[in-house]
Design an enzyme around this catalytic site. Sequence first.
Site, PDB file in Angstrom:
ATOM      1  N   LYS A  79       0.802  -1.236   0.000  1.00  0.00           N
ATOM      2  CA  LYS A  79       0.000   0.000   0.000  1.00  0.00           C
ATOM      3  C   LYS A  79       0.830   1.279   0.000  1.00  0.00           C
ATOM      4  O   LYS A  79       0.377   2.341   0.423  1.00  0.00           O
ATOM      5  CB  LYS A  79      -1.007   0.042   1.181  1.00  0.00           C
ATOM      6  CG  LYS A  79      -1.812  -1.198   1.398  1.00  0.00           C
ATOM      7  CD  LYS A  79      -2.284  -1.868   0.137  1.00  0.00           C
ATOM      8  CE  LYS A  79      -3.298  -1.090  -0.655  1.00  0.00           C
ATOM      9  NZ  LYS A  79      -3.586  -1.753  -1.961  1.00  0.00           N
ATOM     10  N   SER A 138      -4.892   3.037   3.790  1.00  0.00           N
ATOM     11  CA  SER A 138      -5.038   2.352   2.506  1.00  0.00           C
ATOM     12  C   SER A 138      -5.205   0.847   2.729  1.00  0.00           C
ATOM     13  O   SER A 138      -6.067   0.204   2.125  1.00  0.00           O
ATOM     14  CB  SER A 138      -3.809   2.649   1.636  1.00  0.00           C
ATOM     15  OG  SER A 138      -3.953   2.070   0.371  1.00  0.00           O
ATOM     16  N   HIS A 143       7.274  -7.636  -1.984  1.00  0.00           N
ATOM     17  CA  HIS A 143       7.015  -6.966  -0.702  1.00  0.00           C
ATOM     18  C   HIS A 143       7.918  -7.555   0.386  1.00  0.00           C
ATOM     19  O   HIS A 143       7.744  -7.251   1.564  1.00  0.00           O
ATOM     20  CB  HIS A 143       5.570  -7.192  -0.251  1.00  0.00           C
ATOM     21  CG  HIS A 143       4.543  -6.432  -1.035  1.00  0.00           C
ATOM     22  ND1 HIS A 143       4.696  -5.128  -1.420  1.00  0.00           N
ATOM     23  CD2 HIS A 143       3.304  -6.797  -1.475  1.00  0.00           C
ATOM     24  CE1 HIS A 143       3.609  -4.728  -2.070  1.00  0.00           C
ATOM     25  NE2 HIS A 143       2.762  -5.713  -2.120  1.00  0.00           N
ATOM     26  N   ARG A 161       5.923   5.253   1.951  1.00  0.00           N
ATOM     27  CA  ARG A 161       4.782   6.182   2.087  1.00  0.00           C
ATOM     28  C   ARG A 161       4.559   6.476   3.569  1.00  0.00           C
ATOM     29  O   ARG A 161       4.857   5.616   4.421  1.00  0.00           O
ATOM     30  CB  ARG A 161       3.540   5.494   1.490  1.00  0.00           C
ATOM     31  CG  ARG A 161       2.316   6.370   1.388  1.00  0.00           C
ATOM     32  CD  ARG A 161       1.148   5.598   0.791  1.00  0.00           C
ATOM     33  NE  ARG A 161       0.039   6.470   0.474  1.00  0.00           N
ATOM     34  CZ  ARG A 161      -1.140   6.060   0.017  1.00  0.00           C
ATOM     35  NH1 ARG A 161      -1.356   4.769  -0.195  1.00  0.00           N
ATOM     36  NH2 ARG A 161      -2.106   6.914  -0.237  1.00  0.00           N
ATOM     37  N   GLY A 215      -5.906   7.768  -3.967  1.00  0.00           N
ATOM     38  CA  GLY A 215      -4.653   8.228  -4.573  1.00  0.00           C
ATOM     39  C   GLY A 215      -4.200   9.596  -4.097  1.00  0.00           C
ATOM     40  O   GLY A 215      -3.700  10.399  -4.887  1.00  0.00           O
TER      41      GLY A 215
HETATM   42  P1  A3P Z   1      -5.188   4.666  -1.531  1.00  0.00           P
HETATM   43  O1  A3P Z   1      -5.795   3.425  -0.982  1.00  0.00           O
HETATM   44  O2  A3P Z   1      -4.755   5.611  -0.447  1.00  0.00           O
HETATM   45  O3  A3P Z   1      -6.018   5.345  -2.557  1.00  0.00           O
HETATM   46  P2  A3P Z   1      -0.162  -0.422  -3.654  1.00  0.00           P
HETATM   47  O4  A3P Z   1      -0.059  -0.359  -5.123  1.00  0.00           O
HETATM   48  O5  A3P Z   1       1.168  -0.476  -2.956  1.00  0.00           O
HETATM   49  O6  A3P Z   1      -1.086  -1.502  -3.218  1.00  0.00           O
HETATM   50  O7  A3P Z   1      -0.764   0.961  -3.152  1.00  0.00           O
HETATM   51  C1  A3P Z   1      -2.095   1.307  -3.459  1.00  0.00           C
HETATM   52  C2  A3P Z   1      -2.270   2.783  -3.179  1.00  0.00           C
HETATM   53  O8  A3P Z   1      -1.601   3.535  -4.210  1.00  0.00           O
HETATM   54  C3  A3P Z   1      -3.723   3.191  -3.212  1.00  0.00           C
HETATM   55  O9  A3P Z   1      -3.825   4.274  -2.281  1.00  0.00           O
HETATM   56  C4  A3P Z   1      -3.879   3.693  -4.654  1.00  0.00           C
HETATM   57  O10 A3P Z   1      -4.963   4.549  -4.855  1.00  0.00           O
HETATM   58  C5  A3P Z   1      -2.539   4.404  -4.830  1.00  0.00           C
HETATM   59  N1  A3P Z   1      -2.181   4.620  -6.234  1.00  0.00           N
HETATM   60  C6  A3P Z   1      -2.049   3.707  -7.203  1.00  0.00           C
HETATM   61  N2  A3P Z   1      -1.738   4.295  -8.374  1.00  0.00           N
HETATM   62  C7  A3P Z   1      -1.668   5.620  -8.134  1.00  0.00           C
HETATM   63  C8  A3P Z   1      -1.420   6.778  -8.940  1.00  0.00           C
HETATM   64  N3  A3P Z   1      -1.192   6.681 -10.244  1.00  0.00           N
HETATM   65  N4  A3P Z   1      -1.438   7.988  -8.340  1.00  0.00           N
HETATM   66  C9  A3P Z   1      -1.675   8.116  -7.026  1.00  0.00           C
HETATM   67  N5  A3P Z   1      -1.938   7.065  -6.216  1.00  0.00           N
HETATM   68  C10 A3P Z   1      -1.940   5.840  -6.756  1.00  0.00           C
END
Ligand code: A3P
Length: 288
Positions: A44, A129, A99, A121, A250
């Site tokens: 996340k 998230s 991961h 993050r 995001g």
């Molecule tokens: P949120 O749940 O806060 O929206 P991972 O890929 O490590 O699982 O992380 C997922 C998080 O990255 C989610 O956050 C998702 O919305 C965000 N995310 C994925 N692509 C993104 C992008 N292009 N810009 C901003 N956030 C992004």
Amino acid sequence: MSFDHFYYKGVRFAKGMYTEESLNHAENEFEVFDDDIYIVTYPKSGTNWMIEIVNLIKHKGDVTKSAVLASQLRSPWYEAVRFHEYIYKMDPPRIITSHLPHHIFAKSYFKSKAKIIYTMRNPRDVIVSMFHFTKILSFFTPPENFQSFMEDFIQGKTLYGSWFDHIKGWMQMKDDKRFFLITYEELLQDHRGIVVGLCKFLGQELDDAQIDSVVKHSTFRSMKENPMSNWSQMPPDIIDQSKGCLMRKGISGDWKNHFTVAQSEYFDKIYQEKMKDFNMSFFWEQSS
Ligand code: A3P
């Protein structure tokens, strides 16, 4: 939050997705190639965003080439059972996701010339998230409430163990030339600038139009609409699409909409305790 799990080297893993054998293979037997690129994160933290960017860079911004497969097939998690065989059939240069914490990562990496991009993050936003994400993971029992989830996170009882240990472990590599360290929040602030930095790190020469294309196709909106990036093709035994989605908000700072004042103070106190002997500071230590 509960899920059927087992421990490997002190870290909690979901049964079914991983086995003792798959993790032992990932750590001790997996062969890293010199031209491999690894996208490493604590869950996340922006994993899928980085997958999209690096695949686009590889194909010089051409989305018709970079996104012919769903993201998890373009850049599979090498430690997962389901990708065990598949990963050996990938065309070089392989863009591989993980991961895994530093102490379990492929031993052969440390003798190779392969590169790692590590994205971090703000842990408060990671908690939020992941809290929402656990609701859509089919094999998880969703957390009772936000407070109990935060406790699980603090105790490393979530996916891939402790965030604190993950960060501390990987930061041992921060000065290595093969290691690109970046935060989700920097990506939000300077998407294009980071893409340019990544091209340089990866030794890829892209012209301005190609860089613009990488940026355009890796925005939140583009990825949310792209079925090859938004996880809509994930099997239902992994993701229940009716309960939510990967591309949720995001943004940075959504934790302020979830943490109470007491929870925020509590988390700050725990954070300071856990990181007190760690000789590195992060922007989120000032922003709380
Ligand atoms: P949120 O749940 O806060 O929206 P991972 O890929 O490590 O699982 O992380 C997922 C998080 O990255 C989610 O956050 C998702 O919305 C965000 N995310 C994925 N692509 C993104 C992008 N292009 N810009 C901003 N956030 C992004």
